[in-house]
Design a protein around this motif. Structure first.
Motif, PDB file in Angstrom:
ATOM      1  N   ALA A   3      -0.533  -1.932   3.106  1.00 32.38           N
ATOM      2  CA  ALA A   3      -0.640  -0.540   2.680  1.00 32.38           C
ATOM      3  C   ALA A   3       0.750  -0.081   2.289  1.00 32.38           C
ATOM      4  CB  ALA A   3      -1.205   0.343   3.802  1.00 32.38           C
ATOM      5  N   GLU A   4       0.835   0.970   1.495  1.00 31.87           N
ATOM      6  CA  GLU A   4       2.116   1.408   0.977  1.00 31.87           C
ATOM      7  C   GLU A   4       2.073   2.893   0.674  1.00 31.87           C
ATOM      8  OE1 GLU A   4      -0.775   0.780  -1.698  1.00 31.87           O
ATOM      9  OE2 GLU A   4       0.183  -0.939  -0.727  1.00 31.87           O
ATOM     10  N   THR A   5       3.248   3.463   0.476  1.00 28.26           N
ATOM     11  CA  THR A   5       3.311   4.862   0.107  1.00 28.26           C
ATOM     12  C   THR A   5       2.776   5.048  -1.298  1.00 28.26           C
ATOM     13  OG1 THR A   5       5.595   4.483  -0.586  1.00 28.26           O
ATOM     14  CG2 THR A   5       5.256   5.436   1.603  1.00 28.26           C
ATOM     15  N   GLU A   6       2.337   6.217  -1.613  1.00 28.32           N
ATOM     16  CA  GLU A   6       1.650   6.487  -2.875  1.00 28.32           C
ATOM     17  C   GLU A   6       2.541   6.156  -4.069  1.00 28.32           C
ATOM     18  OE1 GLU A   6      -0.619  10.207  -5.137  1.00 28.32           O
ATOM     19  OE2 GLU A   6       0.242  10.451  -3.140  1.00 28.32           O
ATOM     20  N   GLY A   7       1.949   5.489  -5.037  1.00 21.52           N
ATOM     21  CA  GLY A   7       2.642   5.229  -6.288  1.00 21.52           C
ATOM     22  C   GLY A   7       3.450   3.945  -6.321  1.00 21.52           C
ATOM     23  N   THR A   8       3.392   3.130  -5.270  1.00 18.59           N
ATOM     24  CA  THR A   8       4.188   1.898  -5.271  1.00 18.59           C
ATOM     25  C   THR A   8       3.471   0.744  -5.923  1.00 18.59           C
ATOM     26  OG1 THR A   8       3.388   1.388  -3.067  1.00 18.59           O
ATOM     27  CG2 THR A   8       5.498   2.540  -3.224  1.00 18.59           C
ATOM     28  N   ARG A   9       2.144   0.834  -6.072  1.00 19.67           N
ATOM     29  CA  ARG A   9       1.402  -0.250  -6.697  1.00 19.67           C
ATOM     30  C   ARG A   9       0.546   0.307  -7.813  1.00 19.67           C
ATOM     31  NH1 ARG A   9      -1.535  -3.956  -2.578  1.00 19.67           N
ATOM     32  NH2 ARG A   9       0.633  -4.500  -2.202  1.00 19.67           N
ATOM     33  N   SER A  10       0.524  -0.393  -8.932  1.00 21.57           N
ATOM     34  CA  SER A  10      -0.253   0.059 -10.074  1.00 21.57           C
ATOM     35  C   SER A  10      -0.933  -1.125 -10.717  1.00 21.57           C
ATOM     36  CB  SER A  10       0.665   0.750 -11.099  1.00 21.57           C
ATOM     37  OG  SER A  10      -0.031   0.973 -12.304  1.00 21.57           O
ATOM     38  N   ASP A  11      -2.153  -0.927 -11.176  1.00 19.86           N
ATOM     39  CA  ASP A  11      -2.883  -1.980 -11.848  1.00 19.86           C
ATOM     40  C   ASP A  11      -2.809  -1.834 -13.368  1.00 19.86           C
ATOM     41  OD1 ASP A  11      -5.357  -1.736  -9.273  1.00 19.86           O
ATOM     42  OD2 ASP A  11      -3.719  -3.167  -9.451  1.00 19.86           O
ATOM     43  N   ALA A  12      -1.940  -0.930 -13.837  1.00 19.35           N
ATOM     44  CA  ALA A  12      -1.887  -0.672 -15.272  1.00 19.35           C
ATOM     45  C   ALA A  12      -1.265  -1.838 -16.037  1.00 19.35           C
ATOM     46  CB  ALA A  12      -1.073   0.602 -15.540  1.00 19.35           C
ATOM     47  N   PHE A  13      -0.392  -2.594 -15.391  1.00 19.34           N
ATOM     48  CA  PHE A  13       0.293  -3.690 -16.068  1.00 19.34           C
ATOM     49  C   PHE A  13      -0.041  -4.981 -15.327  1.00 19.34           C
ATOM     50  CE2 PHE A  13       2.776   0.172 -16.462  1.00 19.34           C
ATOM     51  CZ  PHE A  13       2.864   0.301 -17.841  1.00 19.34           C
ATOM     52  N   VAL A  14      -0.840  -5.810 -15.939  1.00 11.90           N
ATOM     53  CA  VAL A  14      -1.300  -7.028 -15.287  1.00 11.90           C
ATOM     54  C   VAL A  14      -0.862  -8.228 -16.116  1.00 11.90           C
ATOM     55  CG1 VAL A  14      -3.284  -8.361 -14.516  1.00 11.90           C
ATOM     56  CG2 VAL A  14      -3.282  -5.872 -14.254  1.00 11.90           C
ATOM     57  N   ASP A  15      -0.201  -9.161 -15.478  1.00  8.88           N
ATOM     58  CA  ASP A  15       0.205 -10.411 -16.097  1.00  8.88           C
ATOM     59  C   ASP A  15      -0.122 -11.508 -15.099  1.00  8.88           C
ATOM     60  OD1 ASP A  15       1.416 -12.661 -17.087  1.00  8.88           O
ATOM     61  OD2 ASP A  15       3.302 -11.677 -17.605  1.00  8.88           O
ATOM     62  N   PRO A  16      -1.129 -12.340 -15.366  1.00 11.19           N
ATOM     63  CA  PRO A  16      -1.543 -13.334 -14.369  1.00 11.19           C
ATOM     64  C   PRO A  16      -0.453 -14.342 -14.027  1.00 11.19           C
ATOM     65  CG  PRO A  16      -2.589 -13.768 -16.488  1.00 11.19           C
ATOM     66  CD  PRO A  16      -1.942 -12.422 -16.598  1.00 11.19           C
ATOM     67  N   THR A  17       0.547 -14.500 -14.891  1.00  8.83           N
ATOM     68  CA  THR A  17       1.598 -15.470 -14.598  1.00  8.83           C
ATOM     69  C   THR A  17       2.631 -14.945 -13.618  1.00  8.83           C
ATOM     70  OG1 THR A  17       2.951 -14.802 -16.497  1.00  8.83           O
ATOM     71  CG2 THR A  17       1.319 -16.528 -16.872  1.00  8.83           C
ATOM     72  N   VAL A  18       2.457 -13.737 -13.093  1.00  6.93           N
ATOM     73  CA  VAL A  18       3.293 -13.277 -11.986  1.00  6.93           C
ATOM     74  C   VAL A  18       2.447 -13.026 -10.743  1.00  6.93           C
ATOM     75  CG1 VAL A  18       5.061 -12.302 -13.478  1.00  6.93           C
ATOM     76  CG2 VAL A  18       3.222 -10.832 -12.666  1.00  6.93           C
ATOM     77  N   ASN A  19       1.200 -13.510 -10.736  1.00 10.46           N
ATOM     78  CA  ASN A  19       0.332 -13.409  -9.560  1.00 10.46           C
ATOM     79  C   ASN A  19       0.207 -11.972  -9.048  1.00 10.46           C
ATOM     80  OD1 ASN A  19       1.576 -16.538  -8.372  1.00 10.46           O
ATOM     81  ND2 ASN A  19      -0.428 -16.180  -9.244  1.00 10.46           N
ATOM     82  N   PRO A  20      -0.663 -11.148  -9.653  1.00 12.68           N
ATOM     83  CA  PRO A  20      -0.809  -9.774  -9.177  1.00 12.68           C
ATOM     84  C   PRO A  20      -1.136  -9.715  -7.692  1.00 12.68           C
ATOM     85  CG  PRO A  20      -2.659 -10.432 -10.585  1.00 12.68           C
ATOM     86  CD  PRO A  20      -1.599 -11.470 -10.733  1.00 12.68           C
ATOM     87  N   GLY A  21      -0.337  -8.918  -6.957  1.00 16.02           N
ATOM     88  CA  GLY A  21      -0.568  -8.724  -5.538  1.00 16.02           C
ATOM     89  C   GLY A  21      -0.123  -9.867  -4.646  1.00 16.02           C
ATOM     90  N   ARG A  22       0.491 -10.915  -5.201  1.00 16.79           N
ATOM     91  CA  ARG A  22       0.874 -12.085  -4.404  1.00 16.79           C
ATOM     92  C   ARG A  22       2.350 -12.411  -4.627  1.00 16.79           C
ATOM     93  NH1 ARG A  22      -4.104 -14.848  -3.148  1.00 16.79           N
ATOM     94  NH2 ARG A  22      -5.803 -14.362  -4.592  1.00 16.79           N
ATOM     95  N   THR A  23       2.914 -13.088  -3.658  1.00 15.57           N
ATOM     96  CA  THR A  23       4.310 -13.489  -3.810  1.00 15.57           C
ATOM     97  C   THR A  23       4.540 -14.835  -3.143  1.00 15.57           C
ATOM     98  OG1 THR A  23       6.588 -12.673  -3.658  1.00 15.57           O
ATOM     99  CG2 THR A  23       5.217 -12.400  -1.702  1.00 15.57           C
ATOM    100  N   VAL A  24       5.501 -15.577  -3.659  1.00 10.95           N
ATOM    101  CA  VAL A  24       5.877 -16.870  -3.080  1.00 10.95           C
ATOM    102  C   VAL A  24       7.384 -17.009  -3.243  1.00 10.95           C
ATOM    103  CG1 VAL A  24       5.304 -18.055  -5.249  1.00 10.95           C
ATOM    104  CG2 VAL A  24       5.536 -19.369  -3.141  1.00 10.95           C
ATOM    105  N   SER A  25       8.067 -17.335  -2.149  1.00 10.65           N
ATOM    106  CA  SER A  25       9.524 -17.353  -2.173  1.00 10.65           C
ATOM    107  C   SER A  25      10.052 -18.606  -2.852  1.00 10.65           C
ATOM    108  CB  SER A  25      10.067 -17.262  -0.741  1.00 10.65           C
ATOM    109  OG  SER A  25       9.640 -18.372   0.023  1.00 10.65           O
TER     110      SER A  25
END
Length: 386
Positions: A100-122
């Motif tokens: 969960a996050e404070t309002e406005g920190t996540r947006s679905d307006a810009f989606v690029d599957p090559t950056v894994n929306p919502g996911r991260t890997v170090s």
């Protein structure tokens, strides 16, 4: 107070991460009893960090190519560790996630599957979380399991994938298949490049999250300038972390010692803190399988030949480390002389078994990649396994 992140552990709300004036504070929820990380014991309800993100959370974030893509798509400053985790931290390596996050920190307006929306890997190498499709691998979507990591060549070096495939095969033959992460070669739809596909071991067969912490997190080492903090330590410190937190420290210290010698044999000068992790097993935390294995000596001056971390109180070139250095190190971390001798004997047999894997292909010129790779390994083996 700044932004606030909801921290989940295995999908369950565990606490909050709060931006302070210059740093962050993690607070466990009332009633939560389980440690979510070695450096965040639940016996203390609050954990302050003076500057930036606490390393437990900082090291969940990306580096390099993927970080640049995430920042571009999310329209965030590339230095905004907190913002990038809020945007992409729903699926991180290990059991911790940002739910969960404070309002406005996540947006679905810009989606690029090559950056894994919502996911991260170090990690600094070009990589993506991927899923297996009907005809190959695809970038993982925002929802569902993502059981594989795809690693690609860099623009500056087109042999990284070939190098790591060869290095992992050789290491698995020397140490044993179970000591190395499962892997295969493949392609990823939408990415015009050959890939190394690594099977994630921080997820079980049912896709459930397993606790996994690298030694930069365990030792609370900040990333530092240009993400160099993962090199600011010693192998003795790694051994100390294993001794304190492993459920089977004697066994795992012996495995760690064996692995470190193999990294010297193969010319892997990049075995830094983030390349040693503790993984949740039924009996508790254990040393994870080996991963991110690369013969860096094959690249000559383009890579520093210095062993990634200090050994025996100082930094040194990989080609200058001798068997006696490892024997001294082994005794200092608690191994018996008999166990150390047995390790070298076992590795010598393993190297002989693995030799055909790095035999240069017929017709490759003497300055070809596999020729150079095998020459380095043979030279290191002659020095360390006479």
């Amino acid at each position: 107070m700044g932004r606030v992140a909801r921290i989940l552990f295995k999908g369950q709300p565990a606490g909050h991460l709060i931006e302070t004036e210059r740093g962050t504070r993690f607070e466990y929820d009332s009633g939560w009893q389980q440690d979510i990380a070695c450096a965040l014991p639940a016996t203390r309800r609050e954990h302050e960090w003076p500057i930036g993100l606490h390393p437990v959370f900082e090291h969940l974030g990306t580096e390099g190519w993927l970080r640049e893509g995430q920042a571009r798509v999310a329209r965030l400053a590339i230095e905004d560790d907190f913002g990038l985790l809020l945007r992409y931290g729903a699926d991180c390596i290990g059991a911790i996630s940002i739910g969960a996050e404070t309002e406005g920190t996540r947006s679905d307006a810009f989606v690029d599957p090559t950056v894994n929306p919502g996911r991260t890997v170090s990690g600094v190498q070009r990589k993506l979380l991927v899923v297996r499709g009907v005809t190959g691998f695809l970038p993982a979507p925002a929802e569902g399991a993502a059981p594989f990591i795809a690693k690609f060549n860099s623009d500056a070096n087109p042999t990284f994938v070939r190098n790591e495939l060869l290095s992992l095969r050789w290491t698995a033959a020397v140490l044993g298949r179970d000591e190395v992460t499962a892997f295969e070669a493949g392609g990823v739809g939408g990415v015009d490049d050959h890939a190394l596909i690594v099977h994630r071991f921080d997820r079980d067969a049912g896709g459930r999250r397993l606790r996994l912490e690298d030694c930069a997190q365990i030792l609370s080492k900040p990333q530092g300038r240009n993400h160099r903090g993962k090199y600011e330590a010693s192998y003795e410190e790694v051994a100390g972390a294993i001794a304190r937190h492993s459920a089977r420290p004697v066994i795992d210290l012996a495995r760690f010692f064996r692995r470190l010698v193999v990294y010297a044999l193969i010319g892997n000068c990049d075995a830094h803190l983030k390349n040693f992790s503790l993984l949740e097993r039924p009996e508790g935390l254990r040393l994870s399988p080996a991963y991110d294995v690369l013969n860096t000596l094959v690249y000559g001056d383009r890579f520093d030949g210095e062993f990634a971390l200090a050994l025996g109180g100082r930094r040194r070139q990989t080609g200058e480390i001798v068997r006696e250095d490892f024997e001294t190190f082994g005794r200092e971390i608690g191994l018996t002389s008999a166990a150390i001798r047995q390790t070298f004997a076992d590795l010598k047999r393993g190297v002989a078994k693995a030799a055909p894997l790095i035999r240069p292909p017929q017709g490759e010129p003497p300055d070809g990649f596999v020729h150079r790779f095998s020459e380095i390994v043979e030279s290191q083996c002659l020095r360390l396994l006479p």
